[in-house]
Design a protein around this motif. Sequence first.
Motif, PDB file in Angstrom:
ATOM      1  N   SER A  45       2.187  -5.839   5.106  1.00 35.41           N
ATOM      2  CA  SER A  45       3.187  -5.638   4.061  1.00 35.41           C
ATOM      3  C   SER A  45       4.570  -5.462   4.678  1.00 35.41           C
ATOM      4  CB  SER A  45       2.839  -4.405   3.214  1.00 35.41           C
ATOM      5  OG  SER A  45       1.622  -4.590   2.537  1.00 35.41           O
ATOM      6  N   SER A 100       5.377   6.689  -1.856  1.00 39.74           N
ATOM      7  CA  SER A 100       6.186   6.086  -0.801  1.00 39.74           C
ATOM      8  C   SER A 100       5.403   5.004  -0.065  1.00 39.74           C
ATOM      9  CB  SER A 100       6.664   7.165   0.185  1.00 39.74           C
ATOM     10  OG  SER A 100       5.567   7.892   0.692  1.00 39.74           O
ATOM     11  N   ILE A 101       6.096   4.262   0.792  1.00 40.22           N
ATOM     12  CA  ILE A 101       5.507   3.133   1.496  1.00 40.22           C
ATOM     13  C   ILE A 101       4.458   3.597   2.504  1.00 40.22           C
ATOM     14  CG2 ILE A 101       5.986   1.222   3.085  1.00 40.22           C
ATOM     15  CD1 ILE A 101       8.740   1.015   1.782  1.00 40.22           C
ATOM     16  N   THR A 112       4.736   0.146  -4.905  1.00 45.51           N
ATOM     17  CA  THR A 112       3.687   0.725  -4.079  1.00 45.51           C
ATOM     18  C   THR A 112       2.430   0.913  -4.912  1.00 45.51           C
ATOM     19  OG1 THR A 112       4.527   2.947  -4.550  1.00 45.51           O
ATOM     20  CG2 THR A 112       5.273   1.892  -2.510  1.00 45.51           C
ATOM     21  N   LYS A 167       0.825  -1.202   0.000  1.00 40.71           N
ATOM     22  CA  LYS A 167       0.000   0.000   0.000  1.00 40.71           C
ATOM     23  C   LYS A 167       0.861   1.254   0.000  1.00 40.71           C
ATOM     24  CE  LYS A 167      -3.355   2.347   3.004  1.00 40.71           C
ATOM     25  NZ  LYS A 167      -4.086   2.237   4.292  1.00 40.71           N
ATOM     26  N   ALA A 168       0.509   2.186  -0.855  1.00 41.51           N
ATOM     27  CA  ALA A 168       1.236   3.448  -0.916  1.00 41.51           C
ATOM     28  C   ALA A 168       0.716   4.415   0.151  1.00 41.51           C
ATOM     29  CB  ALA A 168       1.083   4.075  -2.299  1.00 41.51           C
ATOM     30  N   SER A 169       1.538   5.383   0.508  1.00 39.24           N
ATOM     31  CA  SER A 169       1.121   6.403   1.471  1.00 39.24           C
ATOM     32  C   SER A 169       0.229   7.429   0.777  1.00 39.24           C
ATOM     33  CB  SER A 169       2.353   7.092   2.055  1.00 39.24           C
ATOM     34  OG  SER A 169       3.066   7.763   1.021  1.00 39.24           O
TER      35      SER A 169
END
Length: 202
Positions: free
Chosen positions: A26, A19-20, A44, A12-14
């Motif tokens: 995950s 970014s992570i 991501t 999942k992206a932020s």
Amino acid sequence: MAEDPKIELFIKASDDGESIGNCPFSQRLFMILWLKKVAFTINTVDMKRYPRLSARYKESMTAGYSVFQKFSAYVKNPLPEKNQACETAFLKALVELDQYLNTPLPHEDGSYPSKRLFLDGNELTLADCNLLPKLHVVQVVCKHYRNFTVPKELSGLCRYLNNAEKCEEFMNTCPNEEEIKLAYRNVAKYSDRYGAKSVTGR
């Protein structure tokens, strides 16, 4: 010489979409791969850009929630005297899921039973991705260790499972049935000792 398999980890992206993001599951996989010094790449996924996978109705995300819990209690029960109660609770959870699948959703024409293909409509959503893998395990384990198959009277659930079997996204990602049986071999071994009765056709 064969090349080493390429491993890609999709997480999942932020909020920035790159970014992570915050996802403990995950991160757990990320850490394990790193500790094992496995070569892998990170991708991501911006969840906000994939609304098609989201369920329209929150009830779709919780439908069938108790099935796997009741299944586990049923198939792992080592006490013959408690088998009937565990079986009844498991069947009740299946009936509740069947009722949800047969009840028309607000966007449908209101006719009963519903004719939709999946939990939330005619397209697979995250709700199905959550439930179908569990139902597959339930089917394989119950048939092999408990002589149990989904009763035909549960027409909504049977329709749902039949529709899932026509989807390559589901069928091509199912593990081998022998692997599932092996995973439950030790916890489900007690059923053979007292001959669990099939409830098919109740």
